[in-house]
Write a protein that holds these residues in place. Structure first.
Motif, PDB file in Angstrom:
ATOM      1  N   GLU A  26      46.021  38.910  54.580  1.00 13.91           N
ATOM      2  CA  GLU A  26      45.573  37.740  53.827  1.00 13.91           C
ATOM      3  C   GLU A  26      44.050  37.701  53.807  1.00 13.91           C
ATOM      4  OE1 GLU A  26      44.354  34.055  52.437  1.00 13.91           O
ATOM      5  OE2 GLU A  26      44.021  34.639  54.518  1.00 13.91           O
ATOM      6  N   GLU A  27      43.413  38.026  54.938  1.00 10.72           N
ATOM      7  CA  GLU A  27      41.952  38.081  54.992  1.00 10.72           C
ATOM      8  C   GLU A  27      41.420  39.191  54.092  1.00 10.72           C
ATOM      9  OE1 GLU A  27      41.128  38.483  59.185  1.00 10.72           O
ATOM     10  OE2 GLU A  27      41.709  36.412  59.606  1.00 10.72           O
ATOM     11  N   ILE A  28      42.115  40.328  54.067  1.00 12.12           N
ATOM     12  CA  ILE A  28      41.718  41.427  53.189  1.00 12.12           C
ATOM     13  C   ILE A  28      41.815  40.992  51.729  1.00 12.12           C
ATOM     14  CG2 ILE A  28      42.404  43.720  52.342  1.00 12.12           C
ATOM     15  CD1 ILE A  28      43.175  44.382  55.300  1.00 12.12           C
ATOM     16  N   GLU A  33      39.368  39.654  46.636  1.00  3.93           N
ATOM     17  CA  GLU A  33      39.172  38.715  45.524  1.00  3.93           C
ATOM     18  C   GLU A  33      37.682  38.500  45.290  1.00  3.93           C
ATOM     19  OE1 GLU A  33      40.260  34.163  44.155  1.00  3.93           O
ATOM     20  OE2 GLU A  33      40.155  34.638  46.287  1.00  3.93           O
ATOM     21  N   ILE A  34      36.928  38.282  46.357  1.00  5.27           N
ATOM     22  CA  ILE A  34      35.486  38.037  46.234  1.00  5.27           C
ATOM     23  C   ILE A  34      34.771  39.275  45.691  1.00  5.27           C
ATOM     24  CG2 ILE A  34      33.377  37.598  47.573  1.00  5.27           C
ATOM     25  CD1 ILE A  34      35.211  35.782  49.377  1.00  5.27           C
ATOM     26  N   GLU A  35      35.103  40.454  46.215  1.00  8.94           N
ATOM     27  CA  GLU A  35      34.455  41.677  45.758  1.00  8.94           C
ATOM     28  C   GLU A  35      34.734  41.945  44.284  1.00  8.94           C
ATOM     29  OE1 GLU A  35      35.215  45.093  48.272  1.00  8.94           O
ATOM     30  OE2 GLU A  35      34.961  43.862  50.073  1.00  8.94           O
ATOM     31  N   ILE A  36      35.988  41.780  43.883  1.00  9.85           N
ATOM     32  CA  ILE A  36      36.350  42.020  42.482  1.00  9.85           C
ATOM     33  C   ILE A  36      35.686  40.976  41.588  1.00  9.85           C
ATOM     34  CG2 ILE A  36      38.267  42.041  40.828  1.00  9.85           C
ATOM     35  CD1 ILE A  36      40.003  43.206  43.155  1.00  9.85           C
ATOM     36  N   ALA A  58      39.994  36.576  31.934  1.00 10.18           N
ATOM     37  CA  ALA A  58      41.422  36.758  32.215  1.00 10.18           C
ATOM     38  C   ALA A  58      41.621  37.564  33.502  1.00 10.18           C
ATOM     39  CB  ALA A  58      42.113  37.441  31.043  1.00 10.18           C
ATOM     40  N   MET A  59      40.806  38.603  33.694  1.00  7.92           N
ATOM     41  CA  MET A  59      40.920  39.395  34.922  1.00  7.92           C
ATOM     42  C   MET A  59      40.571  38.559  36.146  1.00  7.92           C
ATOM     43  SD  MET A  59      39.558  43.219  34.022  1.00  7.92           S
ATOM     44  CE  MET A  59      38.547  43.003  32.585  1.00  7.92           C
ATOM     45  N   LEU A  60      39.566  37.700  36.026  1.00  6.22           N
ATOM     46  CA  LEU A  60      39.216  36.805  37.133  1.00  6.22           C
ATOM     47  C   LEU A  60      40.392  35.887  37.464  1.00  6.22           C
ATOM     48  CD1 LEU A  60      35.546  35.917  36.166  1.00  6.22           C
ATOM     49  CD2 LEU A  60      36.256  37.052  38.280  1.00  6.22           C
ATOM     50  N   ILE A  66      46.686  36.453  42.191  1.00  6.02           N
ATOM     51  CA  ILE A  66      47.235  37.421  43.142  1.00  6.02           C
ATOM     52  C   ILE A  66      46.807  37.064  44.565  1.00  6.02           C
ATOM     53  CG2 ILE A  66      47.128  39.851  43.893  1.00  6.02           C
ATOM     54  CD1 ILE A  66      47.140  40.595  40.888  1.00  6.02           C
ATOM     55  N   GLU A  67      45.573  36.600  44.730  1.00  6.46           N
ATOM     56  CA  GLU A  67      45.130  36.180  46.053  1.00  6.46           C
ATOM     57  C   GLU A  67      45.939  34.967  46.521  1.00  6.46           C
ATOM     58  OE1 GLU A  67      43.501  34.411  49.324  1.00  6.46           O
ATOM     59  OE2 GLU A  67      43.394  33.382  47.393  1.00  6.46           O
ATOM     60  N   SER A  68      46.306  34.106  45.587  1.00  4.55           N
ATOM     61  CA  SER A  68      47.125  32.945  45.933  1.00  4.55           C
ATOM     62  C   SER A  68      48.521  33.360  46.396  1.00  4.55           C
ATOM     63  CB  SER A  68      47.228  31.989  44.734  1.00  4.55           C
ATOM     64  OG  SER A  68      45.967  31.434  44.444  1.00  4.55           O
TER      65      SER A  68
END
Length: 195
Positions: A26-28, A33-36, A58-60, A66-68
């Protein structure tokens, strides 16, 4: 991992290891998410067409959804920790129903991954299948919620068991919502309509 954690013996080494792995992943996913997002934002600073800017937005959105999904998996793990700390047990019926919900989610996830693998050629049949699966997930949640009240009233299991059980079911249903949000974004922003 979340599904395996549900069936892990509480206070066991296996449970602790699975919980730690879920927490780590989950941390990864948070970091990814932040890096992308940072990368996509840098791309958006360049000269892009309106269509290109819409694709980046849209990608954001997809990255966030996906992170959710990862958050929901870890949320399920945290519910299991609270259940364990309360000394509450689940019945076989509860386990069976949670497994059914995980089965529906695996099918929805498989369809989402198929659509993500080639967004421009996303097949209508996979999109329709995704919407049908989302309806099944919602219907199952509603049915289990109704049955839960009846089961508590009929003393099939304890009230507190029903609370943790419904917390897990609701968390899993939210995961289905995030999956369908990804499908919506693919349908609306990327798919080329091939006749």
């Amino acid at each position: 991992m979340a599904e395996n954690l549900v069936h892990s013996k509480e206070k066991s080494e296996e449970f602790s290891q699975l919980f730690s792995r879920l927490e780590k992943y989950e941390e990864i996913s948070d970091r990814m998410e932040i890096e992308i997002a940072n990368y996509l934002n840098r791309c958006a600073e360049g000269r892009l067409s309106n269509e290109g800017k819409l694709h980046i937005a849209a990608m954001l959105n997809i990255v966030s959804e996906i992170e959710s999904i990862a958050d929901c998996c870890f949320g399920c793990a945290k519910i299991l920790i609270r259940k364990q700390e309360s000394g509450v047990d689940f019945t076989e019926l509860i386990y069976k129903n949670i497994d059914t919900m995980f089965g529906y989610l695996k099918e929805a996830m498989t369809d989402m991954i198929e659509l993500l693998s080639d967004v421009e050629k996303a097949r209508e049949v996979a999109i329709i299948r995704s919407y049908n699966k989302e309806r099944e997930i919602n219907n199952l949640r509603n049915q289990l919620r109704t049955n839960n009240v009846e089961n508590i009233n009929n003393k099939v299991y304890e009230y507190q068991s029903g609370i943790y059980y419904m917390d897990i079911i609701n968390d899993l249903e939210k995961m289905g919502d995030y999956i369908i949000n990804v499908v919506d974004t693919i349908r609306d922003h990327f798919r080329k309509h091939v006749a």
